[in-house]
Design an enzyme around this catalytic site. Structure first.
Site, PDB file in Angstrom:
ATOM      1  N   GLU A 152      -4.406 -13.143  13.314  1.00 32.59           N
ATOM      2  CA  GLU A 152      -3.169 -13.901  13.456  1.00 32.59           C
ATOM      3  C   GLU A 152      -2.440 -13.305  14.656  1.00 32.59           C
ATOM      4  OE1 GLU A 152      -0.645 -13.908  10.001  1.00 32.59           O
ATOM      5  OE2 GLU A 152       0.914 -15.032  11.070  1.00 32.59           O
ATOM      6  N   LYS A 186       1.044  -4.390  10.481  1.00 33.09           N
ATOM      7  CA  LYS A 186       1.585  -4.894  11.747  1.00 33.09           C
ATOM      8  C   LYS A 186       3.104  -4.865  11.741  1.00 33.09           C
ATOM      9  CE  LYS A 186      -1.934  -8.312  12.608  1.00 33.09           C
ATOM     10  NZ  LYS A 186      -2.067  -9.773  12.623  1.00 33.09           N
ATOM     11  N   ARG A 246     -10.577  -2.736   3.444  1.00 30.65           N
ATOM     12  CA  ARG A 246      -9.980  -2.506   4.756  1.00 30.65           C
ATOM     13  C   ARG A 246      -9.969  -1.023   5.097  1.00 30.65           C
ATOM     14  NH1 ARG A 246      -5.021  -4.756   6.420  1.00 30.65           N
ATOM     15  NH2 ARG A 246      -5.545  -6.713   5.429  1.00 30.65           N
TER      16      ARG A 246
END
Ligand code: ATP
Ligand code: MG
Length: 554
Positions: A34, A271, A261
């Site tokens: 994204e 982020k 992850r």
């Protein structure tokens, strides 16, 4: 081609799919960031996994920007992401896509679902919708409009698209199962109204698809065979499959596979938090060498090879865990040990006058560029009457275990001569300002013909030809190994006040002159360093990538 021996469960599943004759033997993955921030080392793992896996099977990988949320997305991020993927050594060739490429098709498919009675408009607020969803053990409550007619839903959906409704007034939901044990199947949102221009479609849309609605279909339209994502999407998989099942016009189905992850000690990887560090000035920018971003690691001196090796070493599992940042540092040390040009740099200079060296004379000594690689050859290093050594390599009153330079003691200057310290010169306040030493001309190259030994070899820089430089030393950005893991404390409370130390008055040998930004060096005895883009014609700036050894556990 030799049969592929799978190294992890994802490769195993692909081997099985190929054996079962699925997807006409195609392997096609995608990396779907994204564009709402810069990529970090966690993304690097995903990039290596997606591009690496397809390559292993002779397949291909798309780059697709998941740009379904106009509010947070910017072109700056799109550009940086492309730069970072390329820098890591991967190529999406002509397969660059955006979820926004599919806004028309997604809209048409939503219309189709409405017509099939499988989607409806809900005018209730987000809070009410959430409340009505129930809990995993308590079934949900139907929305009052759940059974309204396709015609009615279609008319309203068209009006939503035509901007006749305000933000927050209504949403489009898939009509699936309000009593499913999987909460994601309880009539999830497909579209919401957002009156925001989009970085690519401008003002064309005021309704935007949800990630869950856009993702599987995008995979389907691109012919993705294996949609690799992180573990939190495992519970979304039935929904992913439901939409694709409704959409499909062939036997082909993309298959979602989840892995855990990457987390790394002593940093944050969200982020939102990285953005906060930048916006609130705790670091200089996204590419601050202390950041876990790919551009930060690049500026710090990491190489693509080292990051790809790291991604290989951490492997692929379904178990959440935290990887010690020491492993990342190990990977860059290994790589630079093989590749980096050695030079000498003195970061805290102490002046030495070699009293028996001829006045106004210089010579050159020969130094090895990289003992790990003969092909890198040798270089000439100037030597002169005045040289600099590290202040900490001298002790006026040496302790028992101090073997370096001290009054009356002899040491080797690497590649040059033995020197002996005869006199310590101090200023009025008693600070040592210089040492007077003598050298033994018989020891040129660093060995005494009479076989006498010295216990220490020091790096040094001769005044003649020395370049002045700035050296930036970095430490962990956070003092706590898990800055994010404290319920009662914010991660910012663990910021390390000493994560950057600037040494402004250093000398480096002339060899580095003209080195381009990001060039890597080993400063003998000190660590691996690279040239920072802040360097000017007058002053080179170096970043310490990593020390020579792992000192963190001391
Ligand atoms: P966001 O909270 O904005 O969704 P994200 O970190 O998931 O953040 P994306 O841009 O959606 O960011 O991620 C792109 C891809 O990278 C996804 O497939 C995601 O699963 C993967 N990814 C993100 N973070 C990690 C991580 N720490 N380890 C491995 N893969 C990751
Ligand atoms: Mg994400």
């Amino acid at each position: 081609m030799d049969p592929i021996v799978p190294k992890n469960f994802i490769q195993q599943q692909i081997v099985e799919d190929l054996a079962a004759g699925k997807n006409n033997n195609r392997v096609h993955t995608r990396f779907p960031p994204e564009p709402n921030g810069y990529l970090h080392i966690g993304h690097a793992k995903s990039i290596c996994l997606n591009f690496g896996t397809s390559k292993l099977f002779g397949g291909i990988t798309n780059l697709r920007f998941d740009d379904t949320n106009p509010a947070k997305e910017e072109t700056e991020y799109v550009d940086s992401i492309m730069e970072d993927v390329k820098w890591l050594g991967f190529d999406w060739e002509e397969r660059l896509y955006y979820a926004s490429d599919y806004f028309d098709k997604l809209y048409d498919f939503a219309v189709e679902l409405i017509k099939r009675g499988k989607a409806y408009i809900d005018f209730q607020s987000q809070e009410v919708i959430s409340e009505q969803r129930g809990t995993p053990t308590r079934p949900g409550v139907d929305s009052p409009t759940r059974n309204s007619s396709p015609e009615e839903n279609l008319r309203i959906f068209e009006d939503m698209k035509a901007s006749l409704y305000e933000e927050g007034t209504c949403v489009l939901r898939a009509k699936i199962d309000m009593s499913s044990s999987n909460m994601h199947m309880r009539d999830p949102l497909m579209y919401r109204i957002l009156k925001q221009p989009h970085h690519r479609t401008g003002d064309k849309w005021c309704i935007y698809p949800m990630y869950d609605y856009a993702h599987g279909q995008s995979d389907y339209w691109e012919g993705i065979t294996h949609s690799i994502c992180t573990l939190e999407f495992e519970v979304h998989r039935p929904l992913y499959d439901w939409f694709v099942e409704e959409l499909k016009d062939s036997d082909y189905r993309p298959r979602q596979i989840e892995f855990s992850r990457l987390n790394i000690t002593s940093t944050v990887m969200s982020k939102r938090k990285l953005l906060q560090l930048v916006k609130e000035g705790y670091v200089k920018d996204w590419d601050d060498p202390r950041m876990p971003t790919i551009c930060g690691l690049r500026r710090r001196g990491y190489t693509p090879d080292s990051i790809r090796n790291f991604a290989d070493m951490v492997g692929v599992t379904k178990v959440d865990g935290v990887t010690d940042v020491a492993l990342l540092e190990y990977c860059i040390r290994e790589d630079l040990n093989k590749k980096a040009q050695r030079v000498m740099c003195v970061t805290d200079p102490l002046k030495i006058v070699i009293t028996n060296y001829p006045e106004n004379s210089t010579e050159e000594v020969e130094a090895i560029n990289n003992p790990e690689d003969e092909n890198m050859g040798k270089r000439k290093v100037p030597f002169s009457k005045v040289i600099y050594i590290e202040r900490e390599d001298f002790m006026e009153e040496p302790s028992n275990k101090f073997y370096r330079l001290a009054p009356g003691k002899e040491v080797r200057l690497r590649y040059a001569y033995f020197i002996r310290c005869n006199e310590v010169i101090k200023d009025d306040e008693g600070n040592i300002v210089e040492l007077h030493c003598t050298y033994d001309p018989e020891t040129k190259g660093g060995n005494a013909p009479d076989g006498r030994k010295v216990k220490a070899t020091l790096h040094w820089v001769a005044e003649s030809g020395a370049l002045s430089c700035e050296v930036r030393l970095y430490d962990r950005l956070f003092t706590d190994p898990d800055p994010d893991g404290h319920k009662d404390k914010e991660f910012l409370e663990f910021l390390n006040p000493d994560s950057l130390k600037v040494l402004g008055n250093c000398y480096v040998e002339p060899f580095v002159k003209g080195a381009t930004p990001l060039s890597n060096f080993q400063f003998e005895r000190l660590g691996y360093f690279n040239v920072d883009p802040d360097s000017t014609a007058d002053k080179i700036v170096f970043n310490r990538t990593v020390s020579l050894k792992d000192n963190s556990k001391k």
